[in-house]
Scaffold this motif. Sequence first.
Motif, PDB file in Angstrom:
ATOM      1  N   PHE A  33      30.669  37.758  45.770  1.00  0.00           N
ATOM      2  CA  PHE A  33      30.015  38.826  46.512  1.00  0.00           C
ATOM      3  C   PHE A  33      28.740  38.249  47.111  1.00  0.00           C
ATOM      4  O   PHE A  33      27.951  37.632  46.399  1.00  0.00           O
ATOM      5  N   GLY A  35      25.267  39.033  48.854  1.00  0.00           N
ATOM      6  CA  GLY A  35      24.237  40.007  49.181  1.00  0.00           C
ATOM      7  C   GLY A  35      23.373  39.431  50.282  1.00  0.00           C
ATOM      8  O   GLY A  35      23.026  38.247  50.254  1.00  0.00           O
ATOM      9  N   LYS A  43      20.621  35.052  51.823  1.00  0.00           N
ATOM     10  CA  LYS A  43      21.985  35.315  51.362  1.00  0.00           C
ATOM     11  C   LYS A  43      22.102  34.808  49.933  1.00  0.00           C
ATOM     12  O   LYS A  43      21.757  33.668  49.638  1.00  0.00           O
ATOM     13  N   THR A  45      24.844  34.570  46.672  1.00  0.00           N
ATOM     14  CA  THR A  45      26.244  34.687  46.284  1.00  0.00           C
ATOM     15  C   THR A  45      26.347  34.836  44.770  1.00  0.00           C
ATOM     16  O   THR A  45      25.876  33.980  44.017  1.00  0.00           O
ATOM     17  N   ARG A  50      28.376  38.946  37.682  1.00  0.00           N
ATOM     18  CA  ARG A  50      26.942  39.050  37.985  1.00  0.00           C
ATOM     19  C   ARG A  50      26.170  37.753  37.780  1.00  0.00           C
ATOM     20  O   ARG A  50      24.985  37.754  37.476  1.00  0.00           O
ATOM     21  N   ALA A  77      18.563  41.397  49.078  1.00  0.00           N
ATOM     22  CA  ALA A  77      19.842  40.689  48.970  1.00  0.00           C
ATOM     23  C   ALA A  77      20.455  40.850  47.580  1.00  0.00           C
ATOM     24  O   ALA A  77      21.674  41.044  47.445  1.00  0.00           O
ATOM     25  N   ASN A  79      19.993  43.393  45.459  1.00  0.00           N
ATOM     26  CA  ASN A  79      20.479  44.767  45.333  1.00  0.00           C
ATOM     27  C   ASN A  79      21.737  45.003  46.153  1.00  0.00           C
ATOM     28  O   ASN A  79      22.636  45.739  45.725  1.00  0.00           O
ATOM     29  N   ASP A  80      21.837  44.355  47.309  1.00  0.00           N
ATOM     30  CA  ASP A  80      23.029  44.467  48.138  1.00  0.00           C
ATOM     31  C   ASP A  80      24.244  43.888  47.406  1.00  0.00           C
ATOM     32  O   ASP A  80      25.305  44.508  47.353  1.00  0.00           O
ATOM     33  N   ALA A  81      24.080  42.721  46.816  1.00  0.00           N
ATOM     34  CA  ALA A  81      25.186  42.103  46.080  1.00  0.00           C
ATOM     35  C   ALA A  81      25.587  42.937  44.866  1.00  0.00           C
ATOM     36  O   ALA A  81      26.778  43.131  44.596  1.00  0.00           O
ATOM     37  N   LYS A  83      25.291  46.139  44.412  1.00  0.00           N
ATOM     38  CA  LYS A  83      25.994  47.338  44.871  1.00  0.00           C
ATOM     39  C   LYS A  83      27.438  47.014  45.217  1.00  0.00           C
ATOM     40  O   LYS A  83      28.357  47.761  44.883  1.00  0.00           O
ATOM     41  N   LYS A  84      27.651  45.887  45.883  1.00  0.00           N
ATOM     42  CA  LYS A  84      29.017  45.479  46.236  1.00  0.00           C
ATOM     43  C   LYS A  84      29.849  45.241  44.980  1.00  0.00           C
ATOM     44  O   LYS A  84      31.021  45.631  44.915  1.00  0.00           O
TER      45      LYS A  84
END
Length: 103
Positions: A33, A35, A43, A45, A50, A77, A79-81, A83-84
């Motif tokens: 994932f 973010g 970015k 990864t 996690r 980034a 938090n984006d990852a 969430k995904k």
Amino acid sequence: MFGGGNMNGMMKQMQKMQKDMQSDQAALEATEFVGVAPDDMVKLTFTGDRKLHDVVIDEKIVDPDDVDTLQDMVLVAINDAMKKIDDTTASTTNGKYTKGLSF
């Protein structure tokens, strides 16, 4: 008396479901994932378990006089990852195995 054949069938279904869940969990943990922060300046990864595996920071964002912006971009980034990962986990495992069950 209690329908032993039906109980055996249910046990086999439960064992299959458990094996499928373990397989889905392993696949999720291996999935990457990414973010990202706005404009892809940062970015990160992660894998579904996690763990952070890669960090890419665009050199345009690196300003020694403005470390706060870089820190904010890294947080966005991350938090984006996360969430995904959470969204994929929910749709892959949680809903799939609890659909139709009432507690």
